[in-house]
Design a protein around this motif. Structure first.
Motif, PDB file in Angstrom:
ATOM      1  N   ASP A 158       0.854  -1.190   0.000  1.00 40.52           N
ATOM      2  CA  ASP A 158       0.000   0.000   0.000  1.00 40.52           C
ATOM      3  C   ASP A 158       0.880   1.225   0.000  1.00 40.52           C
ATOM      4  O   ASP A 158       1.757   1.367   0.851  1.00 40.52           O
ATOM      5  CB  ASP A 158      -0.879   0.018   1.257  1.00 40.52           C
ATOM      6  CG  ASP A 158      -2.221  -0.644   1.001  1.00 40.52           C
ATOM      7  OD1 ASP A 158      -2.736  -0.495  -0.119  1.00 40.52           O
ATOM      8  OD2 ASP A 158      -2.739  -1.309   1.917  1.00 40.52           O
ATOM      9  N   LEU A 159       0.640   2.139  -0.948  1.00 40.10           N
ATOM     10  CA  LEU A 159       1.483   3.321  -1.099  1.00 40.10           C
ATOM     11  C   LEU A 159       0.617   4.576  -1.127  1.00 40.10           C
ATOM     12  O   LEU A 159      -0.574   4.509  -1.433  1.00 40.10           O
ATOM     13  CB  LEU A 159       2.290   3.200  -2.400  1.00 40.10           C
ATOM     14  CG  LEU A 159       3.314   2.056  -2.409  1.00 40.10           C
ATOM     15  CD1 LEU A 159       3.793   1.786  -3.828  1.00 40.10           C
ATOM     16  CD2 LEU A 159       4.487   2.389  -1.500  1.00 40.10           C
ATOM     17  N   PRO A 160       1.214   5.717  -0.831  1.00 39.45           N
ATOM     18  CA  PRO A 160       0.437   6.960  -0.887  1.00 39.45           C
ATOM     19  C   PRO A 160      -0.084   7.213  -2.304  1.00 39.45           C
ATOM     20  O   PRO A 160       0.593   6.917  -3.294  1.00 39.45           O
ATOM     21  CB  PRO A 160       1.451   8.034  -0.487  1.00 39.45           C
ATOM     22  CG  PRO A 160       2.590   7.318   0.143  1.00 39.45           C
ATOM     23  CD  PRO A 160       2.608   5.946  -0.420  1.00 39.45           C
ATOM     24  N   LEU A 161      -1.287   7.755  -2.395  1.00 38.32           N
ATOM     25  CA  LEU A 161      -1.835   8.090  -3.703  1.00 38.32           C
ATOM     26  C   LEU A 161      -1.070   9.271  -4.298  1.00 38.32           C
ATOM     27  O   LEU A 161      -0.649  10.174  -3.580  1.00 38.32           O
ATOM     28  CB  LEU A 161      -3.310   8.472  -3.581  1.00 38.32           C
ATOM     29  CG  LEU A 161      -4.253   7.363  -3.112  1.00 38.32           C
ATOM     30  CD1 LEU A 161      -5.659   7.930  -2.921  1.00 38.32           C
ATOM     31  CD2 LEU A 161      -4.273   6.207  -4.091  1.00 38.32           C
ATOM     32  N   ALA A 162      -0.909   9.248  -5.616  1.00 41.20           N
ATOM     33  CA  ALA A 162      -0.348  10.394  -6.346  1.00 41.20           C
ATOM     34  C   ALA A 162      -1.267  10.581  -7.548  1.00 41.20           C
ATOM     35  O   ALA A 162      -1.138   9.881  -8.545  1.00 41.20           O
ATOM     36  CB  ALA A 162       1.084  10.113  -6.784  1.00 41.20           C
ATOM     37  N   LEU A 163      -2.224  11.501  -7.410  1.00 44.39           N
ATOM     38  CA  LEU A 163      -3.317  11.547  -8.376  1.00 44.39           C
ATOM     39  C   LEU A 163      -3.026  12.503  -9.533  1.00 44.39           C
ATOM     40  O   LEU A 163      -2.669  13.656  -9.318  1.00 44.39           O
ATOM     41  CB  LEU A 163      -4.606  11.974  -7.675  1.00 44.39           C
ATOM     42  CG  LEU A 163      -5.032  11.088  -6.504  1.00 44.39           C
ATOM     43  CD1 LEU A 163      -6.324  11.633  -5.879  1.00 44.39           C
ATOM     44  CD2 LEU A 163      -5.228   9.649  -6.942  1.00 44.39           C
ATOM     45  N   PRO A 164      -3.217  12.027 -10.776  1.00 36.46           N
ATOM     46  CA  PRO A 164      -3.097  12.916 -11.939  1.00 36.46           C
ATOM     47  C   PRO A 164      -4.378  13.740 -12.090  1.00 36.46           C
ATOM     48  O   PRO A 164      -5.354  13.500 -11.387  1.00 36.46           O
ATOM     49  CB  PRO A 164      -2.950  11.925 -13.093  1.00 36.46           C
ATOM     50  CG  PRO A 164      -3.736  10.730 -12.662  1.00 36.46           C
ATOM     51  CD  PRO A 164      -3.564  10.652 -11.166  1.00 36.46           C
ATOM     52  N   PRO A 165      -4.383  14.712 -13.003  1.00 36.48           N
ATOM     53  CA  PRO A 165      -5.651  15.401 -13.282  1.00 36.48           C
ATOM     54  C   PRO A 165      -6.750  14.379 -13.591  1.00 36.48           C
ATOM     55  O   PRO A 165      -6.490  13.345 -14.211  1.00 36.48           O
ATOM     56  CB  PRO A 165      -5.322  16.256 -14.510  1.00 36.48           C
ATOM     57  CG  PRO A 165      -3.848  16.476 -14.439  1.00 36.48           C
ATOM     58  CD  PRO A 165      -3.286  15.212 -13.843  1.00 36.48           C
ATOM     59  N   LYS A 166      -7.977  14.703 -13.161  1.00 36.79           N
ATOM     60  CA  LYS A 166      -9.083  13.739 -13.257  1.00 36.79           C
ATOM     61  C   LYS A 166     -10.007  14.017 -14.430  1.00 36.79           C
ATOM     62  O   LYS A 166     -10.801  13.161 -14.813  1.00 36.79           O
ATOM     63  CB  LYS A 166      -9.870  13.792 -11.938  1.00 36.79           C
ATOM     64  CG  LYS A 166     -10.861  12.681 -11.756  1.00 36.79           C
ATOM     65  CD  LYS A 166     -11.234  12.467 -10.309  1.00 36.79           C
ATOM     66  CE  LYS A 166     -11.666  13.723  -9.580  1.00 36.79           C
ATOM     67  NZ  LYS A 166     -12.065  13.478  -8.185  1.00 36.79           N
ATOM     68  N   ASP A 167      -9.908  15.196 -15.021  1.00 34.14           N
ATOM     69  CA  ASP A 167     -10.814  15.593 -16.102  1.00 34.14           C
ATOM     70  C   ASP A 167     -10.355  14.925 -17.408  1.00 34.14           C
ATOM     71  O   ASP A 167      -9.332  15.294 -17.978  1.00 34.14           O
ATOM     72  CB  ASP A 167     -10.790  17.125 -16.221  1.00 34.14           C
ATOM     73  CG  ASP A 167     -11.706  17.643 -17.311  1.00 34.14           C
ATOM     74  OD1 ASP A 167     -12.049  16.879 -18.238  1.00 34.14           O
ATOM     75  OD2 ASP A 167     -12.080  18.824 -17.243  1.00 34.14           O
TER      76      ASP A 167
END
Lengths: 175, 202
Positions: free
Chosen positions: B175-184
């Protein structure tokens, strides 16, 4: 092939696809689209991509658009059911998605297994955000494909042309 | 056969170390990432306009890579996805093999888990072998990667060996920290096309 083959509605669709600069033609082989598929496969300007299931085509054409190419997805109405979640890709991202659907389970169908999906097809497409054009006269197919393609590629949007089983005729489906 | 549910917790390769190496000195590489952790890994390595990170459409990644590879035959296309995402779209493998695009590489980060839903085991924790499936589908270059030596051998092949190539990299379940890209999605599409095709592309 240097020139479009314009005899009959499959040839007219092929000419319309050429006019709209469609380059990737994705399909699961289908009796109703047999002539059109053969024309597209012979056309050096087009790449035919045989799919194992229709939903692959939606992802393929999304990738094609990212790379600057237009495409079309040819399928039977049963294939629409295989596409449902993947239609969200085109809708969410605004990928142009042109679908030409030959209908089963709609007009004098001999195989009852085709009827549920055939009957659900227009509503499934509309619920998934596609514009739906239903055509039941052979001489109106090409102009409908042209109208749909204009809306798809200028939109961008998802649109499906449903070609009635009435047009496809007894020779193909009557047993 | 029983699932070997703890096995992948011991694998030496770590996804957040592998993905930056897949993307290092990327040049004109075009990238599609499958939903979930592969999209987060690519973002952790650096959000990029020529990376298209999927947030949905599970099973789409390899086929999007094929459409992109056919449209851009002079550019290398790399798909990075997970074992669960690949398993949902296995038909893509024979479809890709039939088209045989020389510029397409598909890399699966195989932790044998569904990472976004609670780390439940996938079939690759049991008897399923994705590289063997790719071989059976007709992909000419396909192999499993288990360790650093295998990875070091595979990295240049992923970048330049005539394809289609398929590497299934066994990575540690973690389990790793989320690294979120743009969602649109429309934005992701438009910025990709603008970066690839020029500002006139809509």
């Amino acid at each position: 092939m240097e020139h479009a083959e314009t005899t009959g509605w499959p040839g007219q669709i092929h000419a319309a696809l050429r006019e709209h600069e469609v380059r990737q033609v994705a399909y699961v082989p289908d009796a109703g689209h047999r002539e059109l598929i053969a024309m597209c496969e012979r056309d050096a300007a087009m790449t035919g991509v045989t799919l194992t299931t229709e939903e692959e085509g939606i992802a393929l054409l999304g990738g094609a658009w990212l790379g600057g190419q237009r495409g079309v997805l040819l399928m039977q109405s049963s294939g629409v059911g295989n596409c449902v979640n993947m239609l969200s890709l085109a809708r969410t991202c605004g990928f142009p998605l042109l679908m030409l659907v030959t209908m089963r389970g709609q007009w004098g169908e001999f195989n009852p297994w085709q009827v549920p999906m055939g009957q659900a097809t227009p509503e499934v497409l509309r619920l998934s955000g596609a514009i739906v054009f239903e055509v039941d006269k052979a001489d109106e197919i090409a102009e409908t494909v042209n109208a749909a393609a204009r809306m798809v590629f200028n939109g961008p949007s998802s649109a499906a042309v449903l070609i009635s089983q009435r047009v496809l005729g007894a020779k193909t489906f009557g047993r | 056969m029983e699932m070997e549910s703890a096995r992948s917790e011991q694998y030496p390769l770590r996804r957040r170390e592998v993905v930056p190496r897949l993307l290092a000195e990327r040049g004109d590489l075009l990238v599609v990432t499958g939903l979930g952790a592969p999209s987060w890994d690519a973002t952790a390595a650096g959000d990029h306009p020529l990376t298209f990170p999927l947030w949905g459409a599970m099973g789409a990644a390899a086929m999007m890579g094929l459409g992109l590879a056919l449209a851009q035959p002079k550019r290398r296309v790399l798909v990075i996805t997970g074992d669960g995402e690949m398993l949902m779209g296995l038909g893509a493998l024979p479809t890709i093999a039939a088209q045989a695009p020389k510029n397409l590489a598909v890399v699966v980060l195989d932790n044998e888990r569904y990472g976004e839903t609670g780390m439940q085991t996938t079939h690759t924790a049991g008897p399923a072998d994705l590289a063997a499936i790719a071989v059976g589908a007709g992909i000419p270059v396909a192999a499993d990667i288990f360790d650093e030596d295998g990875l070091a051998d595979a990295l240049p092949r992923i970048r330049s060996e005539p394809g289609p190539v398929f590497f299934n990299i066994k990575i540690r379940a973690e389990d790793l920290p989320l690294a979120l890209p743009p969602k649109d999605g429309a934005y992701l599409k438009t910025r990709f096309r603008a970066a690839l095709l020029g500002p006139g592309a809509d």
